[in-house]
Design an enzyme around this catalytic site. Structure first.
Site, PDB file in Angstrom:
ATOM      1  N   GLU A  66       0.700 -12.065  -3.333  1.00 48.38           N
ATOM      2  CA  GLU A  66      -0.753 -12.214  -3.139  1.00 48.38           C
ATOM      3  C   GLU A  66      -1.531 -11.884  -4.408  1.00 48.38           C
ATOM      4  O   GLU A  66      -2.727 -12.159  -4.485  1.00 48.38           O
ATOM      5  CB  GLU A  66      -1.226 -11.339  -1.962  1.00 48.38           C
ATOM      6  CG  GLU A  66      -1.293  -9.841  -2.225  1.00 48.38           C
ATOM      7  CD  GLU A  66       0.067  -9.145  -2.195  1.00 48.38           C
ATOM      8  OE1 GLU A  66       1.108  -9.832  -2.078  1.00 48.38           O
ATOM      9  OE2 GLU A  66       0.088  -7.908  -2.311  1.00 48.38           O
ATOM     10  N   GLY A  78       0.879  -1.164   0.000  1.00 49.49           N
ATOM     11  CA  GLY A  78       0.000   0.000   0.000  1.00 49.49           C
ATOM     12  C   GLY A  78       0.912   1.208   0.000  1.00 49.49           C
ATOM     13  O   GLY A  78       1.781   1.323  -0.861  1.00 49.49           O
ATOM     14  N   GLU A  79       0.743   2.054   0.976  1.00 57.67           N
ATOM     15  CA  GLU A  79       1.614   3.230   1.098  1.00 57.67           C
ATOM     16  C   GLU A  79       2.172   3.222   2.521  1.00 57.67           C
ATOM     17  O   GLU A  79       1.422   3.385   3.478  1.00 57.67           O
ATOM     18  CB  GLU A  79       0.786   4.488   0.785  1.00 57.67           C
ATOM     19  CG  GLU A  79       1.596   5.747   0.750  1.00 57.67           C
ATOM     20  CD  GLU A  79       2.809   5.660  -0.162  1.00 57.67           C
ATOM     21  OE1 GLU A  79       2.662   5.236  -1.321  1.00 57.67           O
ATOM     22  OE2 GLU A  79       3.915   6.010   0.293  1.00 57.67           O
ATOM     23  N   SER A  80       3.484   3.034   2.624  1.00 56.96           N
ATOM     24  CA  SER A  80       4.064   2.831   3.947  1.00 56.96           C
ATOM     25  C   SER A  80       3.884   4.039   4.867  1.00 56.96           C
ATOM     26  O   SER A  80       3.721   3.880   6.076  1.00 56.96           O
ATOM     27  CB  SER A  80       5.542   2.454   3.834  1.00 56.96           C
ATOM     28  OG  SER A  80       6.239   3.414   3.082  1.00 56.96           O
ATOM     29  N   ILE A  95       5.403  -3.180  -7.643  1.00 56.73           N
ATOM     30  CA  ILE A  95       4.600  -1.969  -7.853  1.00 56.73           C
ATOM     31  C   ILE A  95       5.208  -0.840  -7.025  1.00 56.73           C
ATOM     32  O   ILE A  95       5.109  -0.845  -5.805  1.00 56.73           O
ATOM     33  CB  ILE A  95       3.132  -2.194  -7.430  1.00 56.73           C
ATOM     34  CG1 ILE A  95       2.529  -3.392  -8.188  1.00 56.73           C
ATOM     35  CG2 ILE A  95       2.306  -0.931  -7.682  1.00 56.73           C
ATOM     36  CD1 ILE A  95       1.191  -3.870  -7.631  1.00 56.73           C
ATOM     37  N   ARG A  96       5.873   0.088  -7.688  1.00 56.06           N
ATOM     38  CA  ARG A  96       6.608   1.160  -6.965  1.00 56.06           C
ATOM     39  C   ARG A  96       7.342   0.543  -5.763  1.00 56.06           C
ATOM     40  O   ARG A  96       7.225   0.981  -4.621  1.00 56.06           O
ATOM     41  CB  ARG A  96       5.654   2.274  -6.526  1.00 56.06           C
ATOM     42  CG  ARG A  96       4.907   2.850  -7.739  1.00 56.06           C
ATOM     43  CD  ARG A  96       4.397   4.261  -7.582  1.00 56.06           C
ATOM     44  NE  ARG A  96       3.976   4.607  -6.245  1.00 56.06           N
ATOM     45  CZ  ARG A  96       4.481   5.627  -5.550  1.00 56.06           C
ATOM     46  NH1 ARG A  96       5.423   6.373  -6.068  1.00 56.06           N
ATOM     47  NH2 ARG A  96       4.033   5.899  -4.356  1.00 56.06           N
ATOM     48  N   ARG A 137      12.841   3.340  -0.525  1.00 57.39           N
ATOM     49  CA  ARG A 137      11.463   3.366  -1.027  1.00 57.39           C
ATOM     50  C   ARG A 137      11.436   3.686  -2.516  1.00 57.39           C
ATOM     51  O   ARG A 137      12.294   4.420  -3.010  1.00 57.39           O
ATOM     52  CB  ARG A 137      10.641   4.421  -0.281  1.00 57.39           C
ATOM     53  CG  ARG A 137      10.542   4.165   1.215  1.00 57.39           C
ATOM     54  CD  ARG A 137       9.774   5.285   1.903  1.00 57.39           C
ATOM     55  NE  ARG A 137       8.486   5.433   1.281  1.00 57.39           N
ATOM     56  CZ  ARG A 137       8.006   6.600   0.821  1.00 57.39           C
ATOM     57  NH1 ARG A 137       8.703   7.699   0.938  1.00 57.39           N
ATOM     58  NH2 ARG A 137       6.822   6.641   0.252  1.00 57.39           N
ATOM     59  N   HIS A 167       4.765  -8.641  -4.652  1.00 52.68           N
ATOM     60  CA  HIS A 167       3.423  -8.960  -4.144  1.00 52.68           C
ATOM     61  C   HIS A 167       2.973 -10.359  -4.554  1.00 52.68           C
ATOM     62  O   HIS A 167       2.207 -10.489  -5.514  1.00 52.68           O
ATOM     63  CB  HIS A 167       2.414  -7.975  -4.744  1.00 52.68           C
ATOM     64  CG  HIS A 167       2.539  -6.566  -4.292  1.00 52.68           C
ATOM     65  ND1 HIS A 167       1.800  -6.043  -3.263  1.00 52.68           N
ATOM     66  CD2 HIS A 167       3.318  -5.552  -4.741  1.00 52.68           C
ATOM     67  CE1 HIS A 167       2.100  -4.777  -3.089  1.00 52.68           C
ATOM     68  NE2 HIS A 167       3.019  -4.444  -3.975  1.00 52.68           N
ATOM     69  N   CYS A 197       6.201  -5.361   0.098  1.00 54.78           N
ATOM     70  CA  CYS A 197       6.314  -4.014  -0.476  1.00 54.78           C
ATOM     71  C   CYS A 197       6.277  -2.946   0.626  1.00 54.78           C
ATOM     72  O   CYS A 197       7.227  -2.838   1.380  1.00 54.78           O
ATOM     73  CB  CYS A 197       5.253  -3.811  -1.551  1.00 54.78           C
ATOM     74  SG  CYS A 197       5.695  -2.520  -2.713  1.00 54.78           S
TER      75      CYS A 197
HETATM   76  N1  GLN Z   1       3.076  -1.451  -3.684  1.00 56.43           N
HETATM   77  C1  GLN Z   1       3.544  -0.848  -2.608  1.00 56.43           C
HETATM   78  O1  GLN Z   1       3.358  -1.311  -1.487  1.00 56.43           O
HETATM   79  C2  GLN Z   1       4.260   0.452  -2.842  1.00 56.43           C
HETATM   80  C3  GLN Z   1       5.052   0.915  -1.653  1.00 56.43           C
HETATM   81  C4  GLN Z   1       5.144   2.418  -1.671  1.00 56.43           C
HETATM   82  N2  GLN Z   1       5.958   2.878  -2.752  1.00 56.43           N
HETATM   83  C5  GLN Z   1       5.673   2.921  -0.327  1.00 56.43           C
HETATM   84  O2  GLN Z   1       6.643   3.583  -0.264  1.00 56.43           O
HETATM   85  O3  GLN Z   1       5.097   2.616   0.680  1.00 56.43           O
END
Ligand code: GLN
EC number: 4.3.3.6
Length: 202
Positions: A178, A50-52, A140-141, A111, A176, A82
């Site tokens: 999952e 997600g977004e840390s 993903i990013r 990150r 990921h 991630c």
């Molecule tokens: N798919 C992800 O979990 C991306 C991580 C996101 N770029 C972060 O810094 O949290």
């Protein structure tokens, strides 16, 4: 005590549902965890992608960050994907202001590390401890791991960068599993949780 471990998925933000499904396939009872009382009841925990920064802020706000640190320090099996990997790092190279981690793995993460070359991509990744064909890694990013300390074991690399690490009962992947329908990494984690339960009930 039955054989089926109860594994929580930290459900503050991110792809919670996919982990719940993958864990059920890996023969665990899976449930979302948001509150300290819920955390106290699980045998293991997944921290999703997600977004840390968001996960970190919500964890502090909801009072779950400190209990989570305490349980991870006490040996709770934990798996971060991630953003979840970032949450398990003892150190972030480029944290956003106010961003905290749970820690648990002696590693430094960067990150969005693959970001500039490639926002999102898939690649076959050979993961130590996963038998058979390489895992299809969905990035993903994604972060990568800049370096690990002596206690941490590198399980996989991609393009010369560390993308999977284990230290004791803590597991982390940049990618990921999952999202792929291949639940071997979740099974590896569920087996870690089962082994830990068995050791504790001796
Ligand atoms: N798919 C992800 O979990 C991306 C991580 C996101 N770029 C972060 O810094 O949290």
């Amino acid at each position: 005590m039955t054989d089926t471990p109860v594994i929580g998925v930290l459900a503050l933000q991110g792809d919670v549902r996919e982990h719940l499904v993958a864990l059920a396939v890996a023969d665990a009872v899976a449930r979302p965890v948001r509150r300290p009382e819920e955390l106290a009841e699980v045998d293991g925990l997944v921290i999703p992608g997600g977004e840390s920064t968001t996960i970190s802020k919500l964890a502090v706000l909801l009072g779950v960050m400190d209990p989570l640190r305490a349980r991870v320090r006490a040996g709770l099996p934990v798996y971060g994907t991630c953003a979840g990997m970032i949450m398990l790092a003892d150190k972030i190279l480029d944290p956003r202001s106010g961003q905290e981690t749970v820690g648990g793995i002696d590693m430094i993460v960067r990150r969005n590390a693959f970001g500039r070359q490639n926002e999102s991509f898939e690649a076959a990744v050979d993961v130590d401890g996963v038998e058979g064909a390489p895992v299809e890694g969905v990035f993903i990013r994604a972060p990568w791991v800049e370096s690990v300390g002596a206690a941490a074991e590198v399980l996989a690399e991609h393009d010369g960068h560390i993308v999977a690490v284990r230290q004791g009962n803590a597991l982390a992947t940049s990618f990921h599993p999952e999202l792929t329908g291949d639940h071997r990494v979740h099974r590896l984690f569920a087996d870690m949780v089962r082994a830990n339960r068995a050791a504790r009930s001796l």
